[in-house]
Design an enzyme around this catalytic site. Structure first.
Site, PDB file in Angstrom:
ATOM      1  N   GLY A   1       0.777  -1.241   0.000  1.00 23.29           N
ATOM      2  CA  GLY A   1       0.000   0.000   0.000  1.00 23.29           C
ATOM      3  C   GLY A   1       0.803   1.282   0.000  1.00 23.29           C
ATOM      4  O   GLY A   1       0.312   2.320   0.460  1.00 23.29           O
ATOM      5  N   SER A   2       2.031   1.262  -0.534  1.00 22.88           N
ATOM      6  CA  SER A   2       2.801   2.517  -0.525  1.00 22.88           C
ATOM      7  C   SER A   2       2.210   3.537  -1.502  1.00 22.88           C
ATOM      8  O   SER A   2       2.269   4.744  -1.253  1.00 22.88           O
ATOM      9  CB  SER A   2       4.291   2.268  -0.821  1.00 22.88           C
ATOM     10  N   ASN A   3       1.624   3.071  -2.592  1.00 22.69           N
ATOM     11  CA  ASN A   3       0.939   4.015  -3.499  1.00 22.69           C
ATOM     12  C   ASN A   3      -0.322   4.573  -2.840  1.00 22.69           C
ATOM     13  O   ASN A   3      -0.624   5.765  -2.979  1.00 22.69           O
ATOM     14  CB  ASN A   3       0.604   3.339  -4.828  1.00 22.69           C
TER      15      ASN A   3
ATOM     16  N   LYS B   1     -15.762 -15.304 -10.278  1.00 23.36           N
ATOM     17  CA  LYS B   1     -15.032 -14.036 -10.349  1.00 23.36           C
ATOM     18  C   LYS B   1     -16.025 -12.869 -10.490  1.00 23.36           C
ATOM     19  O   LYS B   1     -15.894 -11.840  -9.835  1.00 23.36           O
ATOM     20  CB  LYS B   1     -14.083 -14.088 -11.557  1.00 23.36           C
TER      21      LYS B   1
ATOM     22  N   MET C   1      -3.780  -7.298  -6.794  1.00 22.73           N
ATOM     23  CA  MET C   1      -3.162  -8.376  -7.565  1.00 22.73           C
ATOM     24  C   MET C   1      -4.185  -9.279  -8.249  1.00 22.73           C
ATOM     25  O   MET C   1      -4.066 -10.506  -8.226  1.00 22.73           O
ATOM     26  CB  MET C   1      -2.239  -9.202  -6.649  1.00 22.73           C
TER      27      MET C   1
ATOM     28  N   ASN D   1      -4.972   2.299 -12.826  1.00 23.49           N
ATOM     29  CA  ASN D   1      -3.979   1.364 -12.291  1.00 23.49           C
ATOM     30  C   ASN D   1      -2.602   1.973 -12.491  1.00 23.49           C
ATOM     31  O   ASN D   1      -2.397   2.781 -13.401  1.00 23.49           O
ATOM     32  CB  ASN D   1      -4.063   0.030 -13.039  1.00 23.49           C
TER      33      ASN D   1
ATOM     34  N   HIS E   1       1.402   0.794 -13.129  1.00 17.31           N
ATOM     35  CA  HIS E   1       2.198  -0.371 -13.520  1.00 17.31           C
ATOM     36  C   HIS E   1       3.688   0.019 -13.492  1.00 17.31           C
ATOM     37  O   HIS E   1       4.048   1.075 -14.017  1.00 17.31           O
ATOM     38  CB  HIS E   1       1.796  -0.832 -14.924  1.00 17.31           C
TER      39      HIS E   1
HETATM   40  C1  GRF Z   1       3.708  -1.196  -7.381  1.00  9.17           C
HETATM   41  O1  GRF Z   1       4.983  -1.467  -7.882  1.00  9.17           O
HETATM   42  C2  GRF Z   1       2.734  -0.968  -8.500  1.00  9.17           C
HETATM   43  O2  GRF Z   1       3.324  -0.396  -9.620  1.00  9.17           O
HETATM   44  C3  GRF Z   1       2.259  -2.369  -8.811  1.00  9.17           C
HETATM   45  O3  GRF Z   1       2.208  -3.024  -7.571  1.00  9.17           O
HETATM   46  C4  GRF Z   1       3.106  -2.393  -6.669  1.00  9.17           C
HETATM   47  C5  GRF Z   1       2.296  -2.000  -5.486  1.00  9.17           C
HETATM   48  O4  GRF Z   1       3.068  -1.444  -4.459  1.00  9.17           O
HETATM   49  N1  GRF Z   1       0.991  -2.330  -9.490  1.00  9.17           N
HETATM   50  P1  GRF Z   1       2.348  -0.780  -3.220  1.00  9.17           P
HETATM   51  O5  GRF Z   1       1.413  -1.832  -2.629  1.00  9.17           O
HETATM   52  O6  GRF Z   1       1.588   0.415  -3.702  1.00  9.17           O
HETATM   53  O7  GRF Z   1       3.447  -0.417  -2.276  1.00  9.17           O
END
Ligand code: GRF
Length: 217
Positions: A12-14, A65, A90, A107, A109
């Protein structure tokens, strides 16, 4: 102001970078809910620390799903979410969610799409031997990392880079461009023409700031 719903599976860093942008006043958004598909996702701790509602939905409890994604959609609609943010979620998004939020799911990437879609974008970049990689924020469609590109940022790849060192360099930029993409959405400046995302009234200098040709460190 835009109401966000965030979907995450892990660290969850984003998610945190979006929380931080909101709290420092550079992003006019309200995170209505965090939904996770893992009961122990670190993102949940971040939600707790910042008083954000969080819900864990167990995919195994659904027959299909589609049923799982219908449940997610219902939560998001009930919370008046306007833009869905995948932050390390994921799973390939199911049709019910895509249909309910057309061009309203983003999203991030960790590669310069269309290069290296799918899992392990950073490892694939190192193994391929590219000299530049980076990250991409895109709208989500039914494919794997195939939706229209919103913004990208680039980093150099050096000979001694490993998957870990490159991932770290890319992640620093992810934390800048994800809030920026949401800001552009909130400002009503994104429009889709074909599969191209146009950014309204983007000045050359701003384009440079959002899409730095390369970030040296
Ligand atoms: C990130 O590298 C993002 O680009 C990918 O999954 C990772 C998630 O990292 N989709 P975080 O959970 O946001 O730290």
């Amino acid at each position: 102001m835009v109401n966000l719903g965030v979907l995450a599976s892990g660290r969850g860093s984003n998610f945190q970078s979006i929380i931080d942008a909101i709290e420092e006043g550079s992003l006019r958004a309200d995170i209505k809910v965090l939904i996770t598909d893992k009961p122990d996702a670190l993102a949940i701790d971040r939600a707790k620390r910042h008083g954000i509602k969080h819900i864990y939905l167990n995919p195994k409890e659904y027959d299909s799903k589609d049923a799982f994604f219908e449940a997610i959609t219902e939560v998001l609609l009930n919370m008046q979410v306007e833009l869905v943010i995948l932050a390390g979620f994921m799973r390939i998004v199911g049709k019910p969610l895509i249909d309910a939020f057309p061009y309203k799911i983003m999203n991030i990437h960790p590669a310069l799409l269309p290069s290296f879609p799918g899992l392990h974008g950073q490892k694939k970049a190192v193994q391929y031997g590219v000299k530049i990689s980076g990250c991409t924020v895109h709208f989500v469609d039914e494919g794997i990392d195939t939706g229209p590109v919103i913004i990208q940022a680039a980093v150099p790849v050096s000979d001694d880079d490993t998957e870990e060192s490159l991932s770290e360099r890319i992640l620093r930029l992810e934390h800048k461009i994800y809030p920026e993409a949401i800001r552009l959405f909130e400002q009503g400046r994104l429009s889709i023409q074909g599969r191209t995302v146009k950014i309204k009234s983007q000045r050359a200098q701003e384009a440079f700031l959002i899409n730095p040709p390369i970030e040296l460190h």
